[in-house]
Design a protein around this motif. Structure first.
Motif, short mmCIF file in Angstrom:
data_model
loop_
_atom_site.label_atom_id
_atom_site.label_comp_id
_atom_site.label_asym_id
_atom_site.label_seq_id
_atom_site.Cartn_x
_atom_site.Cartn_y
_atom_site.Cartn_z
N ARG A 442 -43.48 19.71 18.69
CA ARG A 442 -43.64 18.75 17.59
C ARG A 442 -43.58 17.31 18.05
NH1 ARG A 442 -39.69 16.09 15.31
NH2 ARG A 442 -38.11 17.51 16.16
N ILE A 443 -42.67 17.00 18.97
CA ILE A 443 -42.44 15.59 19.32
C ILE A 443 -43.56 14.97 20.13
CG2 ILE A 443 -39.94 15.92 19.25
CD1 ILE A 443 -39.95 15.86 22.32
N VAL A 444 -44.49 15.77 20.62
CA VAL A 444 -45.54 15.24 21.51
C VAL A 444 -46.35 14.16 20.81
CG1 VAL A 444 -47.65 15.78 22.77
CG2 VAL A 444 -45.66 17.28 22.96
N ASP A 445 -46.85 14.45 19.60
CA ASP A 445 -47.67 13.45 18.92
C ASP A 445 -47.38 13.38 17.42
OD1 ASP A 445 -48.70 15.87 18.19
OD2 ASP A 445 -50.78 15.42 18.68
N GLN A 446 -46.11 13.58 17.07
CA GLN A 446 -45.74 13.47 15.66
C GLN A 446 -45.90 12.03 15.16
OE1 GLN A 446 -41.55 14.41 15.26
NE2 GLN A 446 -40.96 12.96 16.84
N VAL A 447 -46.01 11.87 13.88
CA VAL A 447 -46.14 10.55 13.25
C VAL A 447 -44.82 10.21 12.58
CG1 VAL A 447 -47.35 9.19 11.51
CG2 VAL A 447 -48.60 10.86 12.89
N TYR A 448 -44.28 9.06 12.91
CA TYR A 448 -43.00 8.64 12.34
C TYR A 448 -43.19 8.19 10.90
CZ TYR A 448 -38.82 5.94 11.33
OH TYR A 448 -37.69 5.44 10.74
N ILE A 449 -42.39 8.74 10.00
CA ILE A 449 -42.40 8.35 8.59
C ILE A 449 -41.03 7.77 8.28
CG2 ILE A 449 -42.63 9.15 6.21
CD1 ILE A 449 -44.34 11.44 7.26
N PRO A 450 -40.96 6.46 7.98
CA PRO A 450 -39.67 5.83 7.71
C PRO A 450 -38.99 6.48 6.52
CG PRO A 450 -41.37 4.17 8.02
CD PRO A 450 -42.07 5.49 7.91
N PRO A 451 -37.65 6.55 6.50
CA PRO A 451 -36.95 7.11 5.35
C PRO A 451 -37.15 6.25 4.12
CG PRO A 451 -35.41 6.07 6.87
CD PRO A 451 -36.74 6.09 7.55
N ALA A 452 -37.11 6.86 2.95
CA ALA A 452 -37.25 6.12 1.70
C ALA A 452 -36.08 5.17 1.53
CB ALA A 452 -37.32 7.10 0.53
N PRO A 453 -36.32 3.93 1.10
CA PRO A 453 -35.23 2.97 0.91
C PRO A 453 -34.34 3.39 -0.25
CG PRO A 453 -37.27 2.07 0.03
CD PRO A 453 -37.63 3.34 0.75
N PRO A 454 -33.05 3.02 -0.22
CA PRO A 454 -32.15 3.37 -1.33
C PRO A 454 -32.59 2.72 -2.62
CG PRO A 454 -31.11 1.81 0.19
CD PRO A 454 -32.38 2.26 0.84
N ALA A 455 -32.47 3.45 -3.73
CA ALA A 455 -33.00 2.98 -5.01
C ALA A 455 -32.10 1.96 -5.68
CB ALA A 455 -33.20 4.18 -5.95
N GLU A 456 -30.77 1.98 -5.38
CA GLU A 456 -29.85 1.17 -6.16
C GLU A 456 -29.86 -0.31 -5.83
OE1 GLU A 456 -27.44 3.70 -3.20
OE2 GLU A 456 -29.01 3.97 -4.68
N SER A 457 -30.45 -0.72 -4.70
CA SER A 457 -30.43 -2.13 -4.33
C SER A 457 -31.81 -2.57 -3.85
CB SER A 457 -29.40 -2.38 -3.23
OG SER A 457 -29.51 -3.69 -2.73
N SER A 458 -32.45 -3.45 -4.62
CA SER A 458 -33.78 -3.92 -4.23
C SER A 458 -33.70 -4.76 -2.96
CB SER A 458 -34.39 -4.76 -5.37
OG SER A 458 -33.56 -5.86 -5.66
N GLU A 459 -32.58 -5.50 -2.79
CA GLU A 459 -32.42 -6.31 -1.59
C GLU A 459 -32.29 -5.43 -0.36
OE1 GLU A 459 -29.32 -9.61 0.30
OE2 GLU A 459 -29.19 -9.03 -1.81
N ALA A 460 -31.47 -4.34 -0.50
CA ALA A 460 -31.31 -3.41 0.61
C ALA A 460 -32.62 -2.71 0.91
CB ALA A 460 -30.23 -2.38 0.29
N SER A 461 -33.39 -2.41 -0.15
CA SER A 461 -34.67 -1.74 0.06
C SER A 461 -35.60 -2.60 0.87
CB SER A 461 -35.31 -1.41 -1.30
OG SER A 461 -34.49 -0.57 -2.05
#
Length: 485
Positions: A442-461
């Motif tokens: 899997r790791i040879v050519d996988q595509v990185y997908i960033p984790p979803a930002p937390p919903a409770e803070s727009s600044e943190a997102s």
């Protein structure tokens, strides 16, 4: 009629204070326990269970109505219960009575649920395996999936305890050997002649520590290793360490209470890798040694066998001859290195093996003072942690990739950092487990997908989105120069 009156008389005149007293005592006991639970110092880590304890959950309406808050609160209360460690110790003493003893060996069965969870995790990652859609038909031919029965015929379905030492049983099928060999050959087909590929399979302790009269109860490992090596592409170099470890079998090559090998066992494997890779290994006697004492490992946690507690381990690790700079990549932050030391010398007794590279992380880059231009990527599970530090003596840069947690693609890592050697190192159980083999591919050519930002803070997102920007190149440089493109 008279009988009914007599019964009513007894009920009306029977003293109710015992029931009231019992209720009061129960309420008082529960209240006292609750007060003590709130007031006493709450531990954050369990030495006995080798895990972080649950934290007090944050209350939100959403988590409450989903049932998450009450579930997490229940876990927190259970983990901070007064005298919890003493109660767990009592339970472990009872559990220690389990197992089948014959002569001077005791056999413990191990719950196969972990293996089943592993298989489930493997299946759930098929669609995100990193294989491009156009390649999936071809890949499925190159990597035929063994049956469920074959994929579960692996080590750790039983543990022998012999004279204060624990040994995981081993079992495997040729189908799993083919599966692993095909995965290694896939690397050769992807990287071609530009990158030298090595493969090293590490035998487990049962091959060297259990008496001959008991060895027929576990599958012999050398034939399985040699079968895999016979299926490798001729361009892939197998690293044979079985006989070398056999020559030193009376030395401290494996832990008594843990499933890993020691730094000394890893060193002997390193000397064989040196022969295959064409360099002179460092003499271990020239390296200053440090030690962490009282290590009680995973095999005790699985068996609770008292004889293991009476035979604790120690973890040796060595200071290398070259200066090093280490950079660790946290899960979820694959483009942002954090400066780190080579060893986690703060490791607690229950986690002493994590002194090597601080444990398992997606990627660790090691830059050494050995300016010879050699660069290597080590694709590993936890056995590679004790092995990789020795490479400091022979390589300018070492990239330690944990196939379970690595989040970007290996092709980019190799190309952008001009890595010219890859070592795939696995213990024999991992080399015959579909979960690990799938990850290696899997790791040879996988595509990185960033984790979803937390919903409770727009600044943190907003901050999270910036820090996870996938367009930042995978240049794992030791500094923040502005000339990265």
């Amino acid at each position: 009629m008279k009988k009914q009156k007599r019964e009513k008389y007894k009920q009306d005149n029977f003293p109710k204070w015992p029931a009231v007293l019992n209720s009061a005592l129960i309420v008082a006991f529960i209240s006292t326990v609750g007060v003590v639970a709130i007031a006493h110092d709450k531990p954050t880590y369990s030495e006995l269970e080798r895990r972080d304890l649950a934290k007090m959950p944050k209350f939100t309406a959403e988590s409450y109505f989903k049932g998450e808050y009450t579930r997490d609160l229940s876990a927190f209360v259970a983990d901070v219960f007064p005298m919890r460690d003493k109660l767990l110790k009592l339970a472990s003493d009872v559990k220690e009575l389990n197992g089948f003893r014959f002569d001077d060996v005791k056999l413990h069965s191990v719950n196969m649920q972990e293996n089943q969870n592993t298989a489930t995790a493997s299946n759930s990652k098929q669609e995100s395996s990193g294989i491009r859609p156009s390649d999936k038909d071809e890949a499925s031919q190159n990597f035929p999936n063994p049956s469920d029965n074959e994929s579960q015929a692996i080590a750790n379905n039983g543990i022998y305890v012999y004279k204060g030492k624990a040994f995981s049983m081993f079992g495997a099928s040729k189908a799993m050997g083919d599966y692993y060999a095909n995965a290694v050959n896939y690397y050769q087909s992807v990287f071609g002649d530009r990158v030298k590929i090595y493969n090293l399979i590490v035998p487990s302790a049962i091959e060297y520590g259990l008496p001959e009269k008991y060895k027929n109860m576990s599958m012999p490992q050398k034939p399985s290793i040699e079968y895999v090596y016979s299926k490798l592409d001729p361009a892939v170099t197998p690293v044979r360490i079985y006989d070398t470890l056999m020559e030193h079998k009376d030395e401290y090559l494996y832990f008594n209470t843990d499933h890993h090998w020691t730094s000394l066992g890893a060193y002997y494997a390193y000397t064989e890798f040196a022969k295959a890779a064409g360099f002179t290994p460092v003499d271990i006697n020239t390296l200053p040694k440090k030690t962490l004492d009282n290590f009680i490992g995973t095999l005790y946690g699985q068996t609770n066998d008292k004889s293991l507690l009476e035979n604790p381990d120690h973890v040796d690790y060595y200071t290398m001859n070259y200066p090093v700079e280490c950079y660790r990549y946290q899960k979820g932050y694959p483009y942002y290195p954090q400066p780190e030391s080579l060893y986690g010398e703060y490791a607690l007794p229950a986690n002493s093996y994590s002194v090597f590279l601080h444990g398992d992380f997606p990627l660790t880059k090691i830059v050494t003072g050995n300016k010879n231009g050699r660069k290597i990527a080590v694709i590993k599970e936890s056995y590679g942690n004790a092995f990789a530090p020795f490479l400091v003596n022979n390589y300018e840069e070492i990239y330690v990739v944990d196939e379970r947690y690595f989040e970007t693609d290996l092709i980019s890592l190799v190309n952008k950092n001009e890595i010219d050697e890859i070592l795939i190192i696995n213990n024999i159980a991992a080399a015959h487990t579909a979960f690990h083999i799938d990850n290696i591919v899997r790791i040879v050519d996988q595509v990185y997908i960033p984790p979803a930002p937390p919903a409770e803070s727009s600044e943190a997102s907003s901050s999270e989105e910036i820090s996870q920007e996938p367009d930042i190149p995978l240049e794992v440089e030791p500094d923040d120069d502005d000339d990265d493109e």
